[in-house]
Structure formats: C-alpha cells, structure tokens
Design an enzyme around this catalytic site. Structure first.
Site, PDB file in Angstrom:
ATOM      1  N   VAL B  11       0.843  -1.202   0.000  1.00 59.78           N
ATOM      2  CA  VAL B  11       0.000   0.000   0.000  1.00 59.78           C
ATOM      3  C   VAL B  11       0.877   1.251   0.000  1.00 59.78           C
ATOM      4  CG1 VAL B  11      -1.955  -1.098   1.155  1.00 59.78           C
ATOM      5  CG2 VAL B  11      -0.158  -0.037   2.531  1.00 59.78           C
ATOM      6  N   CYS B  12       0.267   2.383  -0.384  1.00 61.02           N
ATOM      7  CA  CYS B  12       0.955   3.675  -0.327  1.00 61.02           C
ATOM      8  C   CYS B  12       1.284   3.973   1.134  1.00 61.02           C
ATOM      9  CB  CYS B  12       0.077   4.788  -0.871  1.00 61.02           C
ATOM     10  SG  CYS B  12      -0.159   4.695  -2.645  1.00 61.02           S
ATOM     11  N   PRO B  13       2.389   4.584   1.472  1.00 59.71           N
ATOM     12  CA  PRO B  13       3.422   5.050   0.545  1.00 59.71           C
ATOM     13  C   PRO B  13       4.538   4.028   0.314  1.00 59.71           C
ATOM     14  CG  PRO B  13       3.916   5.899   2.717  1.00 59.71           C
ATOM     15  CD  PRO B  13       2.693   5.011   2.856  1.00 59.71           C
ATOM     16  N   TYR B  14       4.347   2.765   0.770  1.00 64.13           N
ATOM     17  CA  TYR B  14       5.419   1.784   0.602  1.00 64.13           C
ATOM     18  C   TYR B  14       5.657   1.459  -0.868  1.00 64.13           C
ATOM     19  CZ  TYR B  14       4.768   1.489   5.549  1.00 64.13           C
ATOM     20  OH  TYR B  14       4.668   1.827   6.854  1.00 64.13           O
TER      21      TYR B  14
END
Lengths: 287, 73
Positions: B11-14
């Site tokens: 998922v964001c921000p990963y």
C-alpha cells in the site's frame, strides 16, 4: 474590604473570544486561528499564558481553534494583552462571522486543487468577527472531498476543476476510468468518454493520467450556502460553480447584506432561506 | 535486462518507497517493470516517477487486478 474591580476592556469582551465556563468564576479564551494554522514559534506563548493564567491546559476546538480554559475573571484582560503582544487575537463567538476554517490545501495536500488556506485567511480578514443575526460559519476546502465540511457551514467553498480530454495525448491505458470514483468515465474506442452529469470535478482523472491527456477546462470553487450542524443539522445547497476568489468574496458580501437585511435575531441562514425561499436568496446573492 | 518489481499487496506510501529504492540500484537508461494491484497506487507511483524525472514507457492493466508500469530511469 472588597477587592478592587479588575480593569476590563469591555469592547474587547463584547467582540467575543471570552467564554464563561459552567463555574462562572472561570472563562475560556478562544484564539483566532483561521484555517487552524499557527506559527509554531507562537506555541510557547500559548503554553506560557495557559500556565500563568489558567491551569496549564489547552483545548482544540471543533473548528480548528485553540482555547485556554480556567482563566479567572480578573485576569482575562492581562491574559488577552499577553496574547495580543505576541500577535494572537481572540476568535469571535456569539452572533458573529466565526473564524474561517480550511483544509490544508495547496501546496501541502496531493489532492488539493486550490490554496484553501490563503483564501480562508482572506475571507477571515475581511469578514471575520462581523456582527450578524446569529452565528455564521464559513470554510474553504481545496477539492470535492470536502474535508473541512463545506456543506455544514453557512457558506462553504469547495475547489473544483472540469476536465477536458486531449485525445491525441491519450494512450488509452484506462487508468482514469479505473480511478474515477463517480463512474463518470468509460472506455470507448480505446479512449475515455466523460459523462458530465456524473462528474464531480475532483480532477482525479487529470492527476492520474500518465501522459497529461486530461487538461483543466475550467476551475475555481463550488459554493454551498445555508448548511449547518448542531442539534438540527442540514446540508447546504450548491448555489454557484467554478467561481474565483473575487466572485467568492462578492457572494459572501451579498449574502451578509441579505442576512442582515432579512434575518431575524437568532435566525440561522438556513432558517432564513427556508422562510424566504432559495430562489429569492439566490437572486439577491448571485444577481 | 529489464528488472521487475512486484508491488502487489503493498500500500501507499510503501509502493513509492520500494520503487524509489529499487530505482536507486539501477543504472541510468535501464528499464524497470512495476506490478501493482490498485489503480490509485498505480496513479500515485507513476505521478511520483514522472515528477522525479523518470520516463513512463508504458502503463496498462494486465487484468482486472494487475496494473503494470514500465519506467526508464
């Protein structure tokens, strides 16, 4: 022997920002922080006043403000002066144009389409604290996600943008079609087709496009009027679209003229609009 | 050789952080294929890549659940 009457600036008291607590020996002081934004170097001053005159306690209000409770009546003026010297003014309460709230907006938020903070400050400078028939709240959101709740304010602005496809630049990947939460886009002959009745002008399609094929046809603010929350909540109604800041300021000015002229004491804008009709209100405000 | 980065399930921000880290390992001019399972993450990653000056060579849905970005460092 009776204690000397403390000196109180009655004009300052009347302009609001000093709220009597349940125990009427104590008052809370409300700060005027448009957009809920404050320079961090002013926080020690708030800390100092809260510890010197209150109980070392501050409270975040539901409208992005800060209040310092537990100030004794006789020390209100000293606390107010102390804050004023640092440039911290008191926030209006009572039947007045309240401190304007705002979302973070540009350049902070990735979704933002407008500088909601600067517009909120501009509105607050011009109208904040004005005396009116009843409380009057205004807010600015930088996009249709409406984080600062424009439909729950007497006047709410919502940044928006209308997309226009430059088909030559589109590679037909369909990402905008998947991104659009309103289902306003379908792929037709390999290119996205926009249903303008479904579009809420959030610009997600423009911001998602890897080739910048979506351009801004027009942008500005949607304007909602007559909303309120509290014990009888009611959403505001959209009265204008794609207005710029100048037009927005004009709409507020006319709205306040109308409210002062026709509103009864302690009548919210919502109730006034119900009484006289939205058509008459819009005719006066939009001209 | 074209490198591949599978970010499905992230998922964001990963998604963005892992893309950035992988790109740092690549030589300039090298391509990277990135797989994602969410259109919003796909839009965010492609926007960030472009703002960092990388070139998006291709972007498409491989299926209802898989998006592919081909980027040139």
């Amino acid at each position: 022997m009776t204690a000397p009457t403390p000196s109180v600036d009655h004009a300052a008291l009347k302009s609001g920002g000093i709220i009597m607590q349940k125990d009427d020996d104590f008052f809370a002081i409300r700060l005027r922080l448009p957009g809920g934004c404050i320079a961090s170097d002013l926080l020690p001053k708030i800390d100092e006043v809260a510890r010197k005159y209150g109980r070392g306690e501050v409270r975040l209000t539901a409208r992005q403000g800060i209040e310092i409770p537990w100030i004794k009546f006789g020390e209100i003026e000293a606390a107010r002066k102390n804050l004023a010297e640092a440039g911290l003014a008191l926030g209006p309460c009572g039947p007045r144009f309240r401190t304007v709230t705002a979302c973070p907006g540009l350049p902070v938020c990735r979704r933002a389409l407008a500088d909601s903070q600067s517009f909120a400050h501009r509105i607050d400078r011009k109208f904040g604290g004005l005396q009116l028939p009843h409380k009057f709240k205004a807010t600015v959101s930088a996009c249709p996600n409406a984080c600062s709740r424009p439909l729950e304010n007497e006047i709410g602005f919502c940044g928006n943008a209308e997309p226009l496809l430059y088909a030559d630049a589109c590679m037909g990947c369909g990402l905008c079609v998947d991104i659009c939460r309103e289902k306003a886009l379908v792929l037709q002959d390999g290119k996205p087709l926009l249903d303008r009745n479904q579009c809420v002008h959030c610009a997600d399609c423009m911001q998602s496009c890897p080739t910048d094929a979506w351009k801004t046809e027009k942008k500005g603010y949607a304007v909602y009027a007559g909303g309120k929350n509290g014990r009888h909540p009611a959403p505001g109604e959209k009265i204008a679209d794609f207005v710029d800041e100048e037009q927005g300021m004009m709409i507020i000015a006319r709205c306040l003229d109308f409210y002062r002229q026709h509103g009864n004491k302690r009548e919210r804008l919502y109730d006034l609009i119900c009484r006289v009709g939205m058509d008459e209100f819009k005719a006066a405000v939009l001209q | 050789m074209t490198e591949k980065l599978d970010l499905r399930g992230e998922v964001c921000p990963y998604t963005f952080v892992k893309t950035k880290l992988r790109l740092e390992e690549l030589e300039g001019g090298q391509d990277l294929i990135i797989l994602l399972d969410d259109p919003a993450a796909t839009a965010n990653v492609s926007r960030s890549l472009r703002s960092e000056g990388h070139e998006i060579l291709d972007l498409k849905a491989l299926s209802d659940e898989v998006w592919q970005i081909v980027v040139k460092k």
